[in-house]
Enzyme design. Structure first.
Site, PDB file in Angstrom:
ATOM      1  N   CYS A  51      -3.986   6.029   3.072  1.00 57.19           N
ATOM      2  CA  CYS A  51      -2.768   5.314   3.475  1.00 57.19           C
ATOM      3  C   CYS A  51      -1.540   5.825   2.735  1.00 57.19           C
ATOM      4  O   CYS A  51      -1.520   5.898   1.504  1.00 57.19           O
ATOM      5  CB  CYS A  51      -2.964   3.823   3.218  1.00 57.19           C
ATOM      6  SG  CYS A  51      -1.472   2.860   3.472  1.00 57.19           S
ATOM      7  N   CYS A  73       1.336   4.818  12.909  1.00 57.20           N
ATOM      8  CA  CYS A  73       0.537   3.929  12.071  1.00 57.20           C
ATOM      9  C   CYS A  73       0.176   4.599  10.741  1.00 57.20           C
ATOM     10  O   CYS A  73      -0.270   5.731  10.713  1.00 57.20           O
ATOM     11  CB  CYS A  73      -0.735   3.593  12.835  1.00 57.20           C
ATOM     12  SG  CYS A  73      -1.762   2.457  11.968  1.00 57.20           S
ATOM     13  N   CYS A  81      -5.665   2.084  -0.650  1.00 59.44           N
ATOM     14  CA  CYS A  81      -6.582   2.706   0.319  1.00 59.44           C
ATOM     15  C   CYS A  81      -6.276   4.205   0.337  1.00 59.44           C
ATOM     16  O   CYS A  81      -5.104   4.600   0.375  1.00 59.44           O
ATOM     17  CB  CYS A  81      -6.401   2.106   1.703  1.00 59.44           C
ATOM     18  SG  CYS A  81      -6.749   0.337   1.737  1.00 59.44           S
ATOM     19  N   CYS A 107       5.962  -4.074  14.398  1.00 56.58           N
ATOM     20  CA  CYS A 107       5.057  -3.931  13.258  1.00 56.58           C
ATOM     21  C   CYS A 107       5.829  -4.350  11.997  1.00 56.58           C
ATOM     22  O   CYS A 107       6.827  -3.730  11.638  1.00 56.58           O
ATOM     23  CB  CYS A 107       4.586  -2.482  13.174  1.00 56.58           C
ATOM     24  SG  CYS A 107       3.432  -2.224  11.841  1.00 56.58           S
ATOM     25  N   CYS A 121       2.118  -1.478  -1.679  1.00 55.72           N
ATOM     26  CA  CYS A 121       0.838  -2.173  -1.588  1.00 55.72           C
ATOM     27  C   CYS A 121       0.022  -1.850  -2.831  1.00 55.72           C
ATOM     28  O   CYS A 121       0.031  -0.716  -3.305  1.00 55.72           O
ATOM     29  CB  CYS A 121       0.084  -1.749  -0.328  1.00 55.72           C
ATOM     30  SG  CYS A 121      -1.443  -2.674  -0.102  1.00 55.72           S
ATOM     31  N   GLU A 126      10.298  -0.655   5.901  1.00 57.56           N
ATOM     32  CA  GLU A 126      10.478  -0.172   7.269  1.00 57.56           C
ATOM     33  C   GLU A 126       9.802  -1.116   8.259  1.00 57.56           C
ATOM     34  O   GLU A 126       8.749  -1.681   7.978  1.00 57.56           O
ATOM     35  CB  GLU A 126       9.878   1.233   7.407  1.00 57.56           C
ATOM     36  CG  GLU A 126      10.704   2.273   6.682  1.00 57.56           C
ATOM     37  CD  GLU A 126      10.124   3.671   6.797  1.00 57.56           C
ATOM     38  OE1 GLU A 126      10.908   4.619   6.694  1.00 57.56           O
ATOM     39  OE2 GLU A 126       8.915   3.819   6.979  1.00 57.56           O
TER      40      GLU A 126
HETATM   41  S1  SF4 Z   1      -4.062   0.412   4.387  1.00 57.76           S
HETATM   42 FE1  SF4 Z   1      -2.317   0.740   3.006  1.00 57.76          FE
HETATM   43  S2  SF4 Z   1      -0.986  -1.033   3.311  1.00 57.76           S
HETATM   44 FE2  SF4 Z   1      -3.010  -1.561   4.177  1.00 57.76          FE
HETATM   45  S3  SF4 Z   1      -4.111  -2.585   2.507  1.00 57.76           S
HETATM   46 FE3  SF4 Z   1      -4.651  -0.404   2.361  1.00 57.76          FE
HETATM   47  S4  SF4 Z   1      -3.142   0.472   0.923  1.00 57.76           S
HETATM   48 FE4  SF4 Z   1      -2.360  -1.522   1.591  1.00 57.76          FE
END
Ligand code: SF4
Length: 393
Positions: free
Chosen positions: A148, A367, A145, A134, A141, A121
């Protein structure tokens, strides 16, 4: 096609982390060279290998990126013989837009289909005096995190240069067609993925964003946002002229490791040293510090005081991001009062502090809410869904 030309084809990308997540091979769907994969240097080599002059690279950049043309036949200043040769051996292929959503506040979100059946996206946020795109750098990923939404999807592979710059290319074309009076004035590498773990492709794509004959964005308007892959921050400061944002989110190692696990490998002291080095290398620059506001986790007066101490002496701006909840998230958004108190404390200590406005709420474009549709190679998504009691389809 010469061996040198074939060498330009980016078929193997190597992410950085766990062994199981390395060596992703992107099988090209055609034997043709995708000209979107080549930055200025790559195009110069390409044309030189064809026996052409280097200035052809600039002409090609203008056709593709400035004018949004993907049909070689329309490139009238290239000569018939060269056009024929390009038609036979090359293509200009960006990720395909398969869905477009417009928000009531003017935000646009595009779902783009990639080779191999994955999707990413890309979001455009228009404001009074600027338009921010963005952009994603990876499919999913690997960094996990805990706040996220992308992390819950797992990881598939790095994006190619064509897939990264192709997001800017597609968005610029769509905005023109939609008659938008706001253009792309800023690009933030803050979509899906950790851009520094796809370093080479991201650097090439950003060089096109900056190129005077492509998108011509000034250095301060192309921002790479990282969760703190320290060795690559040091490389970035030497090799690229772009702005840097750090996803900090916590002022001490214990808390940060629980939110951003890569902190275990590159703790805050190392990260801060890299930030100081970055601003020393780029005189007059600052770093943007991103701090997601999580209720009763990192939003108390204690953390605000620790943050003030940690950032003392670092030229920076702090961007507080109210958490955007997603299905299964273990955190809540800080209250407006807590965000206000936190912000006031930082401002009182002399830091320029802003609170990010939530945009595109009605289309899940805010975000941290970008998810795409992807084949997870880490099985993290299946584990996440199982935890939520949702059948994995
Ligand atoms: S915030 Fe999400 S996209 Fe960014 S590095 Fe951490 S896990 Fe990856």
């Amino acid at each position: 096609m010469s061996a040198q030309i074939l060498d330009l084809f980016p078929v193997v990308v190597k992410p950085f982390l766990a062994k199981s997540e390395q060596e992703t091979v992107v099988e090209p769907v055609s034997a043709k060279i995708n000209l979107l994969d080549l930055d200025r240097k790559g195009l110069e080599t390409f044309f030189t290998n064809l026996g052409e002059k280097k200035f052809r690279a600039q002409q090609m950049i203008q056709w593709i990126h400035q004018r949004g043309i993907d049909d070689v036949e329309s490139m009238s200043d290239l000569g018939k013989k060269l056009r024929l040769c390009l038609q036979e051996s090359t293509e200009i292929r960006a990720p395909e837009i398969v869905k477009e959503q417009g928000s009531a506040d003017g935000t646009y979100k595009w779902l783009l289909r990639l080779e191999g059946g994955n999707h990413i996206e890309t979001v455009f946020i228009p404001e009074k005096e600027r338009g921010t795109l963005c952009v994603s750098s990876q499919i999913g990923c690997a960094l996990n995190c805990t706040f996220c939404s992308t992390a819950t999807q797992g990881f598939n592979r790095n994006l190619t240069v064509a897939e990264i710059i192709g997001q800017v290319w597609q968005a610029s074309r769509r905005l023109k067609i939609l008659g938008s009076n706001v253009k792309i004035t800023n690009v933030v590498m803050m979509g899906m993925g950790e851009p520094l773990l796809n370093y080479d492709a991201v650097i090439k794509a950003m060089s096109l964003m900056r190129d005077d004959h492509a998108y011509a964005l000034p250095a301060r308007r192309v921002t790479l946002s990282t969760s703190g892959v320290v060795p690559y921050i040091e490389r970035l400061s030497r090799e690229a002229d772009v702005a840097l944002a750090i996803s900090l989110h916590a002022p001490n190692d214990t808390l940060r490791t629980s939110l951003v696990p890569i902190n275990k490998k590159y703790p805050i002291a190392m990260l801060m040293a890299a930030c100081h080095q970055f601003v020393n290398d780029k005189r007059g620059r600052h770093v943007v510090i991103e701090y997601v506001m999580l209720k009763d986790v990192n939003d108390s007066e204690r953390e605000a005081k620790q943050l003030v101490k940690l950032l003392a002496g670092l030229p920076c701006k702090i961007n507080l991001i109210p958490f955007n909840p997603f299905l299964g998230a273990e955190y809540k958004r800080s209250t407006p009062e807590a965000i206000d108190a936190f912000s006031r404390r930082l401002k009182k200590a002399g830091f320029i502090t802003t609170v990010r406005k939530t945009r595109g709420d009605d289309i899940d474009a805010a975000c941290g809410q970008l998810v795409g549709k992807m084949m997870d190679r880490t099985k993290r998504n299946a584990r996440f869904l199982a935890k939520q009691g949702v059948a994995h389809g």
